[in-house]
Design an enzyme around this catalytic site. Structure first.
Site, PDB file in Angstrom:
ATOM      1  CG  ASN A  13      65.155  68.702   6.932  1.00  0.00           C
ATOM      2  OD1 ASN A  13      64.266  68.280   6.198  1.00  0.00           O
ATOM      3  ND2 ASN A  13      64.884  69.379   8.020  1.00  0.00           N
ATOM      4  CB  CYS A 105      59.454  64.322   7.211  1.00  0.00           C
ATOM      5  SG  CYS A 105      61.024  65.184   7.267  1.00  0.00           S
ATOM      6  CG  ASN A 107      65.261  66.385   3.288  1.00  0.00           C
ATOM      7  OD1 ASN A 107      65.623  65.856   2.246  1.00  0.00           O
ATOM      8  ND2 ASN A 107      65.081  67.680   3.400  1.00  0.00           N
ATOM      9  CD  GLU A 242      60.813  71.788   7.369  1.00  0.00           C
ATOM     10  OE1 GLU A 242      60.073  70.996   7.987  1.00  0.00           O
ATOM     11  OE2 GLU A 242      61.936  71.478   6.928  1.00  0.00           O
ATOM     12  CB  CYS A 252      61.996  71.600   3.275  1.00  0.00           C
ATOM     13  SG  CYS A 252      60.299  71.046   3.489  1.00  0.00           S
ATOM     14  CB  THR A 254      57.407  67.762   1.703  1.00  0.00           C
ATOM     15  OG1 THR A 254      57.788  68.620   2.789  1.00  0.00           O
ATOM     16  CG2 THR A 254      57.213  66.331   2.204  1.00  0.00           C
TER      17      THR A 254
HETATM   18  N1  LIG Z   1      57.475  70.685   8.704  1.00  0.00           N
HETATM   19  C1  LIG Z   1      56.692  69.818   7.849  1.00  0.00           C
HETATM   20  C2  LIG Z   1      57.114  68.347   8.017  1.00  0.00           C
HETATM   21  C3  LIG Z   1      58.580  68.122   7.703  1.00  0.00           C
HETATM   22  C4  LIG Z   1      58.856  68.394   6.257  1.00  0.00           C
HETATM   23  C5  LIG Z   1      60.319  68.503   5.848  1.00  0.00           C
HETATM   24  N2  LIG Z   1      61.301  68.433   6.882  1.00  0.00           N
HETATM   25  C6  LIG Z   1      60.646  67.533   4.726  1.00  0.00           C
HETATM   26  O1  LIG Z   1      61.806  67.142   4.560  1.00  0.00           O
HETATM   27  O2  LIG Z   1      59.705  67.198   3.974  1.00  0.00           O
HETATM   28  C7  LIG Z   1      55.219  69.966   8.222  1.00  0.00           C
HETATM   29  O3  LIG Z   1      54.890  70.085   9.386  1.00  0.00           O
HETATM   30  O4  LIG Z   1      54.394  69.931   7.324  1.00  0.00           O
END
Ligand SMILES: N[C@H](CCC[C@H](N)C(=O)O)C(=O)O
Length: 327
Positions: A13, A105, A107, A242, A252, A254
Site C-alpha cells: 500500500n 489510513c 498502512n 478502496e 489496506c 483499516t
Molecule cells: N481508502 C480509505 C483510506 C485509506 C485506507 C487504507 N489505505 C488503510 O491502510 O487503512 C478511505 O477512504 O476510507
C-alpha cells in the site's frame, strides 16, 4: 516549481510522502512568482493538493519507481513533524488519488511512523489524524500502530439505516454483481463493508465491489473488504477495494482491522479467539498482524519501508490546471 518527496509503502500500500514545510514553501513561491493564473484553485493549498495527488498517484502516468516498473501511488501523505525528547508527533493528511481526504489510513500511519523515525530517531510516534491521535511504535522494519476501537454503530460507520449491518444482505444490491452477498459494516477509522467469502481469489472485485462501495446504505461511501479463511484456518486472506482509490489496493490496514473486528463479532476468529492474540490477515501485498482486544484499542502491525526519493512538479501549470479542472 518542484517539491521533494519520498516513496514509502506498507505491505504494498504505497504513498508519496511530502513534508508540509516543503509544500507550503512551494505554494508561497508559486503565488509570489506570479506563476499562478490568479484563480483561487491554482494556489489554494487544498485544491492544489488534490490536483497534485490526482496527477502523481495516477497508475498510468504518475510517479514512477526507479525501474519505472510501477507508476503512481495509493495516496499522498502530507506530514508535519514536531520532535519531542524521546517521542515525535506528526500531523498526517492523506490525500487520495481522487482528491478526497481520508480520516485515517492504517498502512499510511505505519509509513508515517517509519518516516518520522528515519528523520528524528524516535521510535514512539504520536500521529494526529482526523480520526484521532494514534500511537505507533517502530520495531526494526516493522511498525505497530494503535487503531482505536472498531465500531459497528450506525452513527459511527456511518449508515443510512438505524440498525447495524451485521452479516446482512442489502436489497439495493439485487440485480447487481453483488446480489446476495452479506456485509458487516464497521468503522476502523474509516468505513468498511466486510464480506466473508469462501475464496477471495474467486471474487471479480472490480465488478462486485462498486455496487457496495456506492450503496445508499453508506452515506459517506465505504471501502469494501473481502475475507476468506487461510487453508490452515489460522488466519484470513484479504482483498480490499478502496474508497478514494476507486480500485483494489495491494493492502489496506483499516481493512485488515475490519476483518478481525467483523470475524470477532461473528464468532469466526480461529479457535474461538477473543481477539487479544495477534491474528494474521494477508492482503496480496504481504502479511499484517491485528489484535482486537475486548478492553482496548485494536492494533495493526506490519512492514513499512522507504523505497526511493525524488522531486515532483508541484505546480506544473500545464498539467496541474488540467487536473484541477476535472474537479
Ligand atoms: N481508502 C480509505 C483510506 C485509506 C485506507 C487504507 N489505505 C488503510 O491502510 O487503512 C478511505 O477512504 O476510507
Amino acid at each position: 516549481m518542484s517539491v521533494p518527496f519520498e516513496k514509502y509503502d506498507g505491505a504494498g500500500n504505497d504513498f508519496v510522502v511530502v513534508d508540509d514545510e516543503d509544500w507550503d514553501s512551494a505554494v508561497s513561491e508559486h503565488a509570489s512568482d506570479g506563476d499562478a493564473d490568479g484563480s483561487a484553485e491554482d494556489t489554494s493549498p487544498t485544491a492544489s493538493r488534490a490536483a497534485f495527488a490526482r496527477i502523481h498517484c495516477d497508475r498510468e502516468v504518475g510517479v514512477a519507481d526507479d525501474g519505472a516498473a510501477r507508476h503512481g501511488a495509493d495516496g499522498v501523505l502530507f506530514l508535519s513533524l514536531a520532535e519531542g525528547s524521546d517521542t515525535a508527533e506528526v500531523t498526517m493528511t492523506l490525500v487520495q488519488p481522487d482528491g478526497s481526504i481520508a480520516e485515517m489510513c492504517g498502512n499510511g500511519a505505519r509509513c508515517v511512523a517509519a518516516w518520522a523515525a528515519d528523520r528524528s530517531g524516535a521510535t514512539t510516534i504520536d500521529i494526529d489524524t482526523p480520526a484521532g491521535t494514534r500511537r505507533a511504535v517502530v520495531e526494526g522494519d516493522e511498525v505497530a500502530v494503535e487503531m482505536g476501537e472498531p465500531s459497528f454503530a450506525p452513527a459511527d460507520v456511518p449508515l443510512a439505516g438505524e440498525e447495524p449491518l451485521i452479516d446482512a444482505t442489502l436489497d439495493e444490491l439485487d440485480g447487481t454483481p453483488a446480489a446476495g452477498l452479506s456485509v458487516t459494516a464497521v468503522n476502523t477509522g474509516v468505513p468498511h463493508a466486510v464480506v466473508f467469502v469462501d475464496d477471495v481469489d474467486e471474487i471479480d472485485i472490480d465488478a462486485v465491489a462498486p455496487p457496495i462501495r456506492h450503496a445508499e446504505a453508506f452515506p459517506a461511501g465505504t471501502n469494501v473488504t473481502f475475507a476468506s479463511r487461510t487453508v490452515d484456518g489460522a488466519g484470513f486472506r484479504q482483498r480490499t477495494f478502496e474508497r478514494g482509490v476507486e480500485g483494489e489496493t495491494r493492502a489496506c490496514g483499516t481493512g485488515a482491522v475490519a476483518v478481525a473486528a467483523a470475524a470477532k463479532r461473528l464468532a469466526r476468529l480461529p479457535d474461538g479467539g477473543r481477539g487479544d492474540e495477534w491474528l494474521t490477515v494477508s492482503p496480496p501485498g504481504g502479511d499484517l498482524g491485528v489484535t482486537v482486544p475486548p478492553d482496548g484499542p485494536a492494533r495493526l502491525r506490519g512492514p513499512a519501508e522507504k523505497r526511493f526519493a525524488g522531486e515532483l512538479p508541484a505546480f506544473d501549470d500545464d498539467r496541474i490546471d488540467g487536473a484541477g479542472d476535472e474537479q
